[in-house]
Design a protein around this motif. Structure first.
Motif, mmCIF file in Angstrom:
data_model
loop_
_atom_site.group_PDB
_atom_site.id
_atom_site.type_symbol
_atom_site.label_atom_id
_atom_site.label_comp_id
_atom_site.label_asym_id
_atom_site.label_seq_id
_atom_site.Cartn_x
_atom_site.Cartn_y
_atom_site.Cartn_z
ATOM 1 N N GLU A 21 0.823 -1.206 0.000
ATOM 2 C CA GLU A 21 0.000 0.000 0.000
ATOM 3 C C GLU A 21 0.858 1.257 0.000
ATOM 4 N N ASP A 22 1.935 1.225 0.764
ATOM 5 C CA ASP A 22 2.842 2.364 0.806
ATOM 6 C C ASP A 22 3.468 2.609 -0.566
ATOM 7 N N ALA A 23 3.861 1.547 -1.246
ATOM 8 C CA ALA A 23 4.459 1.688 -2.574
ATOM 9 C C ALA A 23 3.464 2.278 -3.564
ATOM 10 N N ILE A 24 2.208 1.859 -3.473
ATOM 11 C CA ILE A 24 1.168 2.374 -4.372
ATOM 12 C C ILE A 24 0.925 3.856 -4.113
ATOM 13 N N LEU A 25 0.830 4.235 -2.840
ATOM 14 C CA LEU A 25 0.575 5.635 -2.512
ATOM 15 C C LEU A 25 1.747 6.527 -2.915
ATOM 16 N N ARG A 26 2.969 6.033 -2.744
ATOM 17 C CA ARG A 26 4.129 6.810 -3.165
ATOM 18 C C ARG A 26 4.116 7.016 -4.672
ATOM 19 N N ALA A 27 3.771 5.971 -5.404
ATOM 20 C CA ALA A 27 3.710 6.080 -6.859
ATOM 21 C C ALA A 27 2.612 7.043 -7.290
ATOM 22 N N ALA A 28 1.444 6.962 -6.662
ATOM 23 C CA ALA A 28 0.331 7.851 -7.017
ATOM 24 C C ALA A 28 0.661 9.304 -6.690
ATOM 25 N N ALA A 29 1.299 9.539 -5.538
ATOM 26 C CA ALA A 29 1.687 10.901 -5.169
ATOM 27 C C ALA A 29 2.697 11.452 -6.167
ATOM 28 N N ARG A 47 2.435 0.681 -12.860
ATOM 29 C CA ARG A 47 3.758 0.555 -13.456
ATOM 30 C C ARG A 47 4.833 1.071 -12.507
ATOM 31 N N ARG A 48 4.597 2.252 -11.946
ATOM 32 C CA ARG A 48 5.607 2.841 -11.064
ATOM 33 C C ARG A 48 5.758 2.081 -9.755
ATOM 34 N N ALA A 49 4.638 1.535 -9.275
ATOM 35 C CA ALA A 49 4.678 0.808 -8.010
ATOM 36 C C ALA A 49 5.184 -0.620 -8.191
ATOM 37 N N GLY A 50 5.301 -1.060 -9.445
ATOM 38 C CA GLY A 50 5.752 -2.420 -9.690
ATOM 39 C C GLY A 50 4.750 -3.458 -9.256
ATOM 40 N N THR A 51 3.461 -3.175 -9.517
ATOM 41 C CA THR A 51 2.403 -4.104 -9.144
ATOM 42 C C THR A 51 1.401 -4.167 -10.287
ATOM 43 N N ILE A 56 -4.342 -2.559 -6.848
ATOM 44 C CA ILE A 56 -4.788 -1.195 -6.525
ATOM 45 C C ILE A 56 -6.296 -1.164 -6.313
ATOM 46 N N TYR A 57 -7.036 -1.818 -7.223
ATOM 47 C CA TYR A 57 -8.498 -1.803 -7.114
ATOM 48 C C TYR A 57 -8.996 -2.507 -5.857
ATOM 49 N N ARG A 58 -8.216 -3.425 -5.318
ATOM 50 C CA ARG A 58 -8.637 -4.075 -4.068
ATOM 51 C C ARG A 58 -8.612 -3.093 -2.901
ATOM 52 N N ARG A 59 -7.856 -2.009 -3.064
ATOM 53 C CA ARG A 59 -7.709 -1.036 -1.981
ATOM 54 C C ARG A 59 -8.479 0.261 -2.231
ATOM 55 N N TRP A 60 -8.575 0.682 -3.492
ATOM 56 C CA TRP A 60 -9.287 1.896 -3.856
ATOM 57 C C TRP A 60 -10.183 1.612 -5.059
ATOM 58 N N PRO A 61 -11.448 2.006 -5.003
ATOM 59 C CA PRO A 61 -12.391 1.635 -6.072
ATOM 60 C C PRO A 61 -12.132 2.304 -7.413
ATOM 61 N N ASP A 62 -11.480 3.476 -7.387
ATOM 62 C CA ASP A 62 -11.224 4.174 -8.642
ATOM 63 C C ASP A 62 -10.054 5.134 -8.457
ATOM 64 N N ARG A 63 -9.679 5.789 -9.542
ATOM 65 C CA ARG A 63 -8.491 6.639 -9.503
ATOM 66 C C ARG A 63 -8.697 7.880 -8.636
ATOM 67 N N VAL A 64 -9.928 8.342 -8.507
ATOM 68 C CA VAL A 64 -10.184 9.524 -7.683
ATOM 69 C C VAL A 64 -9.968 9.193 -6.208
ATOM 70 N N ALA A 65 -10.492 8.052 -5.767
ATOM 71 C CA ALA A 65 -10.284 7.633 -4.380
ATOM 72 C C ALA A 65 -8.795 7.452 -4.097
ATOM 73 N N LEU A 66 -8.077 6.861 -5.056
ATOM 74 C CA LEU A 66 -6.631 6.711 -4.907
ATOM 75 C C LEU A 66 -5.957 8.078 -4.860
ATOM 76 N N GLY A 67 -6.410 8.985 -5.717
ATOM 77 C CA GLY A 67 -5.831 10.323 -5.753
ATOM 78 C C GLY A 67 -6.011 11.072 -4.452
ATOM 79 N N VAL A 68 -7.172 10.933 -3.851
ATOM 80 C CA VAL A 68 -7.427 11.592 -2.569
ATOM 81 C C VAL A 68 -6.471 11.069 -1.501
ATOM 82 N N ALA A 69 -6.324 9.741 -1.441
ATOM 83 C CA ALA A 69 -5.414 9.152 -0.452
ATOM 84 C C ALA A 69 -3.975 9.591 -0.705
ATOM 85 N N ALA A 70 -3.588 9.635 -1.970
ATOM 86 C CA ALA A 70 -2.221 10.039 -2.307
ATOM 87 C C ALA A 70 -1.991 11.516 -2.021
#
Length: 210
Positions: A21-29, A47-51, A56-70
């Motif tokens: 999760e940390d790797a995904i958030l760092r990549a999104a930020a 791609r950036r997170a290497g996953t 990602i979808y298991r943790r955030w339903p869409d790119r906006v939710a991911l963007g908010v967390a990042a």
């Protein structure tokens, strides 16, 4: 932090839980900082997170939710509470901090996320504050009001969440409705002197409701 051209993660132990999760958030930020909300895609973050996108979808339903967390990770939150000895000066300091954030590159990302979130209450609640939209900044306004009560500048009736949120809501409206790149300091003074303080004093005098 993975570099933009690293591609898939190098061979090694499979990451799980908080590490992934940390790797995904760092990549999104990283993507938000470089390309803004428009450039934030699940493919690029994966791609950036290497996953893969499924992780990602298991943790955030869409790119906006991911963007908010990042964004909350990217911008951080100002948690120090001003204590000038005056409600007016404390409020102006908090509002100036907010204005500084909203007029920065981070503010442009924040506005993009608010627009993308549309009418999703949960996401908008996370972005409600001027820094990250989190509760820490709202708590700062409540703390400022609490100190004013202790000094005798206001009564406990003024300790209401809508009173505390009014200045930032008005500042946000200046950006979203007027599309200004930065709000002049004179407008911040007007928000505090013409709206916030009369609201506080009105409730203190018993003219408020609730």
């Amino acid at each position: 932090m993975p570099e933009a051209g690293d591609g898939p993660r190098r061979a090694g132990a499979r990451r799980r839980g908080a590490v992934l999760e940390d790797a995904i958030l760092r990549a999104a930020a990283e993507v938000l900082a470089e390309s803004g909300v428009a450039g934030l895609t699940m493919d690029e973050v994966a791609r950036r997170a290497g996953t893969n996108k499924n992780a990602i979808y298991r943790r955030w339903p869409d790119r906006v939710a991911l963007g908010v967390a990042a964004y909350r990770r990217l911008a951080g939150a100002e948690t120090t509470v001003p204590d000038t000895g005056s409600l007016r000066d404390d409020a102006l300091e908090l509002l100036r901090r907010a204005n500084s954030t909203w007029s920065s590159p981070y503010g442009e990302i924040l506005r993009g996320l608010i627009a993308a979130a549309g009418g999703t209450p949960g996401l908008l609640a996370e972005l409600s504050g001027p820094e990250t939209g989190g509760g820490a900044y709202e708590a700062a306004w409540t703390a400022v009001l609490g100190r004013a009560v202790s000094r005798g500048e206001a009564t406990h009736r003024a300790l209401h969440p809508r009173v505390a949120s009014a200045p930032v809501a008005l500042l946000r409206n200046e950006y979203l409705a007027r599309g200004v790149p930065a709000v002049p300091d004179a407008v911040l003074v007007e928000i505090v002197d013409e709206v916030f303080l009369p609201l506080v004093h009105g409730r203190s005098a018993g003219r408020g409701t609730g």
